[in-house]
Design a protein around this motif. Structure first.
Motif, PDB file in Angstrom:
ATOM      1  N   ARG A 119      82.559  24.229  69.895  1.00 21.91           N
ATOM      2  CA  ARG A 119      82.884  25.553  70.402  1.00 21.91           C
ATOM      3  C   ARG A 119      81.971  25.953  71.555  1.00 21.91           C
ATOM      4  O   ARG A 119      80.815  25.552  71.617  1.00 21.91           O
ATOM      5  CB  ARG A 119      82.728  26.595  69.285  1.00 21.91           C
ATOM      6  CG  ARG A 119      83.658  26.420  68.151  1.00 21.91           C
ATOM      7  CD  ARG A 119      83.251  27.276  66.962  1.00 21.91           C
ATOM      8  NE  ARG A 119      83.372  28.705  67.239  1.00 21.91           N
ATOM      9  CZ  ARG A 119      82.354  29.543  67.246  1.00 21.91           C
ATOM     10  NH1 ARG A 119      81.135  29.110  67.047  1.00 21.91           N
ATOM     11  NH2 ARG A 119      82.539  30.830  67.475  1.00 21.91           N
ATOM     12  N   LEU A 153      79.844  28.722  72.595  1.00 22.82           N
ATOM     13  CA  LEU A 153      79.237  29.813  71.851  1.00 22.82           C
ATOM     14  C   LEU A 153      79.219  31.110  72.648  1.00 22.82           C
ATOM     15  O   LEU A 153      79.062  31.104  73.868  1.00 22.82           O
ATOM     16  CB  LEU A 153      77.801  29.452  71.446  1.00 22.82           C
ATOM     17  CG  LEU A 153      77.610  28.173  70.634  1.00 22.82           C
ATOM     18  CD1 LEU A 153      76.147  28.030  70.226  1.00 22.82           C
ATOM     19  CD2 LEU A 153      78.501  28.162  69.408  1.00 22.82           C
ATOM     20  N   THR A 154      79.352  32.217  71.925  1.00 16.75           N
ATOM     21  CA  THR A 154      79.177  33.519  72.553  1.00 16.75           C
ATOM     22  C   THR A 154      77.678  33.751  72.771  1.00 16.75           C
ATOM     23  O   THR A 154      76.839  33.023  72.227  1.00 16.75           O
ATOM     24  CB  THR A 154      79.735  34.639  71.666  1.00 16.75           C
ATOM     25  OG1 THR A 154      78.949  34.707  70.459  1.00 16.75           O
ATOM     26  CG2 THR A 154      81.186  34.379  71.294  1.00 16.75           C
ATOM     27  N   GLU A 202      76.030  34.371  69.438  1.00 14.84           N
ATOM     28  CA  GLU A 202      75.923  33.155  68.634  1.00 14.84           C
ATOM     29  C   GLU A 202      74.790  32.260  69.129  1.00 14.84           C
ATOM     30  O   GLU A 202      73.993  31.734  68.346  1.00 14.84           O
ATOM     31  CB  GLU A 202      77.254  32.392  68.669  1.00 14.84           C
ATOM     32  CG  GLU A 202      78.379  33.085  67.921  1.00 14.84           C
ATOM     33  CD  GLU A 202      79.723  32.445  68.169  1.00 14.84           C
ATOM     34  OE1 GLU A 202      80.679  32.810  67.460  1.00 14.84           O
ATOM     35  OE2 GLU A 202      79.839  31.595  69.082  1.00 14.84           O
ATOM     36  N   GLU A 203      74.710  32.101  70.441  1.00 11.69           N
ATOM     37  CA  GLU A 203      73.656  31.254  71.005  1.00 11.69           C
ATOM     38  C   GLU A 203      72.280  31.828  70.698  1.00 11.69           C
ATOM     39  O   GLU A 203      71.353  31.094  70.354  1.00 11.69           O
ATOM     40  CB  GLU A 203      73.845  31.111  72.518  1.00 11.69           C
ATOM     41  CG  GLU A 203      72.888  30.119  73.139  1.00 11.69           C
ATOM     42  CD  GLU A 203      73.333  29.653  74.512  1.00 11.69           C
ATOM     43  OE1 GLU A 203      72.585  28.874  75.125  1.00 11.69           O
ATOM     44  OE2 GLU A 203      74.429  30.053  74.956  1.00 11.69           O
ATOM     45  N   TYR A 211      71.443  31.086  66.975  1.00  7.93           N
ATOM     46  CA  TYR A 211      71.062  29.690  66.725  1.00  7.93           C
ATOM     47  C   TYR A 211      69.698  29.354  67.317  1.00  7.93           C
ATOM     48  O   TYR A 211      68.949  28.552  66.760  1.00  7.93           O
ATOM     49  CB  TYR A 211      72.143  28.744  67.244  1.00  7.93           C
ATOM     50  CG  TYR A 211      73.312  28.615  66.299  1.00  7.93           C
ATOM     51  CD1 TYR A 211      73.173  27.988  65.070  1.00  7.93           C
ATOM     52  CD2 TYR A 211      74.563  29.144  66.621  1.00  7.93           C
ATOM     53  CE1 TYR A 211      74.245  27.882  64.188  1.00  7.93           C
ATOM     54  CE2 TYR A 211      75.628  29.055  65.744  1.00  7.93           C
ATOM     55  CZ  TYR A 211      75.465  28.415  64.525  1.00  7.93           C
ATOM     56  OH  TYR A 211      76.519  28.318  63.643  1.00  7.93           O
ATOM     57  N   VAL A 229      81.208  33.607  63.884  1.00 13.09           N
ATOM     58  CA  VAL A 229      81.042  32.277  63.278  1.00 13.09           C
ATOM     59  C   VAL A 229      81.879  32.200  62.004  1.00 13.09           C
ATOM     60  O   VAL A 229      82.618  31.233  61.780  1.00 13.09           O
ATOM     61  CB  VAL A 229      79.557  31.983  62.969  1.00 13.09           C
ATOM     62  CG1 VAL A 229      79.420  30.643  62.254  1.00 13.09           C
ATOM     63  CG2 VAL A 229      78.734  31.988  64.249  1.00 13.09           C
ATOM     64  N   THR A 266      74.685  24.516  70.391  1.00 16.19           N
ATOM     65  CA  THR A 266      76.075  24.053  70.281  1.00 16.19           C
ATOM     66  C   THR A 266      76.248  23.028  69.182  1.00 16.19           C
ATOM     67  O   THR A 266      77.207  23.082  68.391  1.00 16.19           O
ATOM     68  CB  THR A 266      76.548  23.458  71.624  1.00 16.19           C
ATOM     69  OG1 THR A 266      76.531  24.492  72.614  1.00 16.19           O
ATOM     70  CG2 THR A 266      77.963  22.905  71.503  1.00 16.19           C
ATOM     71  N   ASP A 316      75.458  24.444  65.643  1.00 20.33           N
ATOM     72  CA  ASP A 316      76.618  25.234  65.232  1.00 20.33           C
ATOM     73  C   ASP A 316      77.710  24.343  64.651  1.00 20.33           C
ATOM     74  O   ASP A 316      78.298  24.650  63.609  1.00 20.33           O
ATOM     75  CB  ASP A 316      77.162  26.015  66.432  1.00 20.33           C
ATOM     76  CG  ASP A 316      78.522  26.634  66.155  1.00 20.33           C
ATOM     77  OD1 ASP A 316      78.574  27.621  65.396  1.00 20.33           O
ATOM     78  OD2 ASP A 316      79.524  26.119  66.688  1.00 20.33           O
ATOM     79  N   ARG A 336      78.855  24.785  60.794  1.00 28.44           N
ATOM     80  CA  ARG A 336      80.232  25.223  60.566  1.00 28.44           C
ATOM     81  C   ARG A 336      81.037  24.189  59.795  1.00 28.44           C
ATOM     82  O   ARG A 336      81.852  24.530  58.935  1.00 28.44           O
ATOM     83  CB  ARG A 336      80.921  25.514  61.898  1.00 28.44           C
ATOM     84  CG  ARG A 336      80.525  26.844  62.512  1.00 28.44           C
ATOM     85  CD  ARG A 336      81.157  27.033  63.877  1.00 28.44           C
ATOM     86  NE  ARG A 336      82.590  26.910  63.844  1.00 28.44           N
ATOM     87  CZ  ARG A 336      83.265  25.856  64.280  1.00 28.44           C
ATOM     88  NH1 ARG A 336      82.626  24.829  64.823  1.00 28.44           N
ATOM     89  NH2 ARG A 336      84.568  25.815  64.213  1.00 28.44           N
TER      90      ARG A 336
END
Length: 415
Positions: free
Chosen positions: A63, A65-66, A69-70, A73, A104, A186, A189, A193
């Motif tokens: 994905r 990432l937004t 999200e980044e 992480y 997520v 990335t 994630d 996930r």
């Protein structure tokens, strides 16, 4: 579908891990599965670092990432690299920045719906970080004529119930090698996930089909009639099986009619409830792969006038869903919209630092937790069938002579 989402072997190994009774055997199974998954991600990361070709990421299911999200992480990685990772991770998770972005969770359930058709049939809800859900109990019609008084108001209120999603917990473990932290958000994630999605999938379908209700959702094959005895050791009992040898219009109509009314019962005050007629235009049949091929398919496949076989021909609109969680010789016939399943998780502790297991050297183990609850609206929403002696399809035509057509279809005459 992207390569990352087609790792069937990883899902199979994860299922073996959850079903293993021996702890050492379970750790070995999960160790091998995680190591294989991590090695694949590392190879993709190395290829991307060498080529900087973003199409590699897209083609293999990674994905984009937004920003949120980044950032999350990066905080996850920083805490994991700490000299005191347990304390650092606890501080991170308990901070406002430590709440895993809802996107997520949403994306994980989106993948689940795409890969597990059964979930698209039932009343499945991604509750995100909600821990309770208000559900219409269908105990009475909520529209009434006449003056509004306290009695009616009380009855209307009682038609809704609160579902506690945190009542049942589904856990999984993720072991992240320290050198994997260098791969960046990335790839971390993708790893997290994948484990969350497949762990949820392994437990979710089994619970929907045959959950006992004991620390897990209540399955479609369970007897939940008012007054049924709930065992503290085995949960709800299974429904009484209905033996079915054919899917003729009469037989099938009688079966479906059993679901056409809500459950009728009398409460402790001798007041009657339920018995309302339902309106529906189709039903769902759930059966395992072997029984579909050897029992259901022969019973529902006909040869049309053009010499072409037509499959899944039922007297009443029926969709068939394959689930290998059902025992051989059994099938479930149900109204899928009358089964409610909500999955969510508390904001705190979707991922926690864990000392429960140590799968790999030079790695940190995390516990991943999700919550869920599910149950049929009442006991008449589903039927458990015994199809062990289900016969091949018959086509009835008017005439005076009985003739037999070799193959799947037998033609009987009726005068």
């Amino acid at each position: 579908m992207a390569m990352l989402n087609k790792d069937i072997k990883f899902k199979e190994e994860l299922t073996k891990f959850m079903e293993a009774e021996n702890k050492d055997e379970a750790i070995t199974i999960l160790n091998d599965a995680l190591e294989t998954k991590m090695q694949k991600i590392k190879e993709d990361a190395l290829e991307y670092q060498q080529t900087q070709d973003k199409s590699i990421l897209k083609d293999r299911g990674y994905r984009q990432l937004t920003t949120a999200e980044e950032k999350w992480y990066k905080g996850f990685i920083e805490a994991s690299r700490s000299a005191t990772p347990e304390q650092s991770f606890a501080d991170f998770i308990n901070s406002p920045e430590g709440i895993m972005p809802e996107t997520v969770i949403t994306d994980i359930y989106k993948d689940l719906l795409e890969e597990h058709p059964l979930l698209t049939k039932i009343n499945f809800v991604n509750a995100k970080y909600m821990t309770k859900w208000i559900l219409n109990d269908h105990t009475l019609d909520t529209a009434v004529w006449g003056k509004l008084n306290s009695k009616i108001t009380k009855e209307l209120t009682s038609a809704f119930k609160e579902v506690d999603i945190t009542q049942n917990k589904l856990s999984a473990f993720a072991s992240v090698p320290n050198d994997m932290l260098d791969l960046g958000p990335t790839f971390i994630d993708a790893y997290v996930r994948t484990i969350m999605k497949d762990a949820i999938a392994c437990g979710l379908e089994k619970a929907i089909v045959s959950g006992s209700g004991l620390d897990c959702p209540v399955g479609l094959d369970r007897d939940i009639h008012k007054g049924v005895s709930f065992s503290t050791s085995t949960g709800y009992p299974q429904k009484t099986e209905i033996k079915v040898t054919d899917f003729s219009p009469k037989t099938y109509g009688d079966l479906i009619s059993k679901m056409a009314k809500t459950e009728e019962y009398t409460d402790s005050n001798s007041k009657k409830h339920g018995g309302r007629t339902r309106k529906f235009g189709s039903v769902l049949m759930i059966v395992n792969q072997i029984d579909y091929l050897t029992k259901v398919m022969p019973a529902t496949t006909l040869l049309n006038t053009n010499g072409v076989y037509v499959k899944d021909v039922f007297p009443f609109p029926t969709e068939v869903a394959i689930s290998n969680e059902i025992a051989t010789g059994k099938a479930i016939l149900c109204l899928p919209n009358e089964y409610f399943m909500a999955m969510g998780g508390a904001k705190e502790g979707v991922i926690e630092y864990s000392k429960d297991f140590q799968f790999l050297d030079d790695a940190t183990t995390y516990k991943i937790k999700t919550y869920g609850n599910g149950k049929c609206t009442d006991n008449t929403c589903s039927l458990l069938l015994d199809i062990s002696e289900l016969e091949a399809a018959y086509v009835y035509v008017k005439g005076s002579v009985e003739s037999t057509v070799k193959g799947t279809v037998t033609t009987k005459a009726e005068s």
